[in-house]
Design a protein around this motif. Structure first.
Motif, mmCIF file in Angstrom:
data_model
loop_
_atom_site.group_PDB
_atom_site.id
_atom_site.type_symbol
_atom_site.label_atom_id
_atom_site.label_comp_id
_atom_site.label_asym_id
_atom_site.label_seq_id
_atom_site.Cartn_x
_atom_site.Cartn_y
_atom_site.Cartn_z
ATOM 1 N N ILE A 190 0.868 -1.187 0.000
ATOM 2 C CA ILE A 190 0.000 0.000 0.000
ATOM 3 C C ILE A 190 0.900 1.231 0.000
ATOM 4 C CG2 ILE A 190 -2.010 1.101 1.096
ATOM 5 C CD1 ILE A 190 -2.375 -1.593 2.641
ATOM 6 N N THR A 191 1.585 1.409 -1.121
ATOM 7 C CA THR A 191 2.555 2.500 -1.217
ATOM 8 C C THR A 191 2.202 3.511 -2.299
ATOM 9 O OG1 THR A 191 3.912 1.144 -2.689
ATOM 10 C CG2 THR A 191 4.439 1.089 -0.335
ATOM 11 N N SER A 204 -3.787 2.484 -2.312
ATOM 12 C CA SER A 204 -4.518 3.056 -1.186
ATOM 13 C C SER A 204 -6.007 3.142 -1.493
ATOM 14 C CB SER A 204 -3.964 4.446 -0.865
ATOM 15 O OG SER A 204 -4.690 5.059 0.176
ATOM 16 N N MET A 221 1.624 7.857 10.182
ATOM 17 C CA MET A 221 0.235 7.444 10.143
ATOM 18 C C MET A 221 -0.359 7.545 11.531
ATOM 19 S SD MET A 221 0.133 3.315 9.855
ATOM 20 C CE MET A 221 -1.630 3.285 10.107
ATOM 21 N N SER A 224 3.130 -0.645 4.790
ATOM 22 C CA SER A 224 1.961 -1.432 4.418
ATOM 23 C C SER A 224 1.451 -2.285 5.576
ATOM 24 C CB SER A 224 2.294 -2.314 3.218
ATOM 25 O OG SER A 224 2.616 -1.532 2.089
ATOM 26 N N VAL A 280 -0.650 -0.267 8.010
ATOM 27 C CA VAL A 280 -1.968 0.038 7.451
ATOM 28 C C VAL A 280 -2.868 -1.196 7.511
ATOM 29 C CG1 VAL A 280 -3.213 0.753 5.385
ATOM 30 C CG2 VAL A 280 -1.046 1.854 5.964
ATOM 31 N N THR A 310 -3.569 6.100 5.341
ATOM 32 C CA THR A 310 -2.463 5.798 4.452
ATOM 33 C C THR A 310 -1.812 7.121 4.058
ATOM 34 O OG1 THR A 310 -3.597 5.994 2.324
ATOM 35 C CG2 THR A 310 -3.889 3.925 3.530
ATOM 36 N N ASP A 311 -0.846 7.058 3.141
ATOM 37 C CA ASP A 311 -0.239 8.293 2.657
ATOM 38 C C ASP A 311 -1.203 9.131 1.828
ATOM 39 O OD1 ASP A 311 2.264 7.931 3.782
ATOM 40 O OD2 ASP A 311 3.034 6.813 2.068
#
Length: 281
Positions: free
Chosen positions: A6-7, A12, A108, A123, A126, A198-199
């Motif tokens: 999840i980058t 995301s 986060m 990841s 998250v 997330t980001d």
């Protein structure tokens, strides 16, 4: 169930969509709205998840799947904060999903049960936050008392006005025709389920239900002084503001302080084109 990594913004978005779909499925299944045939089964560690599917034999569940797909369109365009309700004349139970769209940040934030963890964003962090959110929601659903037999389900979508075209409506939705305020029936209690960050996205989940249904809800989830009247324009008030008032009104839809909605600027709201038939088990 979750993306391996999840980058990126697309990964995301996939995660947030899946969390929304699984959460809505959990709510409808645990509250007994549709028959077993309307769900498929997936596992998250030791947690058995029931996921809504397109069951042509149940028009109600088919309609909810279409609503979720409409929400996906608004999420992809970064327009929406989702407000999900059970209605029975007055609101009898409310599920609120709030979204923020953002650029990369160096940390986060996971909030649940009044515990906050700030860690390096990766990841696995998250995914762990996602597991915690779904597990908390499932446990809460198990603890809630039954809904009225004649409950009718609906969903309303609220938007960020500064980026949403005036004529935009996601598939399956139309402009909201109600007066704007919803009266909650009974003695409402607010429950903070948790959040995942997330980001690129932030998703928060809260539940408002009648106090009589919370037989043994975790006291750490309870937010004091819940609303008895809910304004479309004020569903995303900050916690401090909510705790000081029993009426939510005309406050901040965004999570940041940049966008404050006053009485001179009406919040854009959508509602479903069709309501599902009552399909209680």
């Amino acid at each position: 169930l979750f993306p391996e990594s999840i980058t990126t913004e697309q990964q995301s978005l996939v995660l947030v969509k899946r969390l929304l779909a699984v959460s809505v499925s959990c709510i409808t299944y645990m509250r007994g709205l549709f028959p077993e045939s309307s769900y498929g089964t997936r596992y998250l560690d030791d947690l058995c998840l029931k996921i809504l599917r397109e069951d042509k034999s149940c028009l109600g569940s088919l309609q909810i799947v279409k609503w979720i797909q409409g929400c996906f369109d608004a999420l992809e365009k970064q327009y929406v904060s989702v407000f999900f309700t059970f209605l029975n004349g007055t609101v009898t139970e409310l599920y609120q999903f709030k979204f923020k769209y953002k650029k990369k940040v160096p940390q986060m934030d996971i909030s649940s049960n009044h515990r906050e963890f700030v860690t390096g964003l990766c990841s696995e962090d998250v995914k762990q936050a996602s597991r915690l959110l779904l597990r908390t929601l499932y446990l809460l659903m198990q603890d809630l008392g039954p809904l009225p037999n004649d409950v009718t389900l609906t969903m309303k979508l609220l938007y960020y006005n500064d980026v949403t075209p005036k004529d935009y409506q996601p598939p399956g939705f139309k402009e909201d025709a109600s007066c704007g305020d919803l009266l909650f029936g009974g003695d409402p209690i607010n429950l903070r389920v948790g959040s995942v960050s997330t980001d690129f996205h932030l998703m928060k989940v809260r539940v408002t239900t009648d106090k009589k249904r919370t037989r043994k809800a975790d006291s750490n989830l309870i937010q004091k002084n819940g609303p008895t009247e809910i304004s479309h324009q004020g569903l995303d008030c900050e916690e401090e503001e909510e705790e000081e008032s029993t009426k939510i009104n005309l406050l901040n839809l965004a999570f940041s302080q940049e966008e404050v909605i006053g009485p001179e600027k009406k919040r854009k709201v959508s509602e479903p084109e069709k309501l599902p038939l009552n399909s209680r088990k």
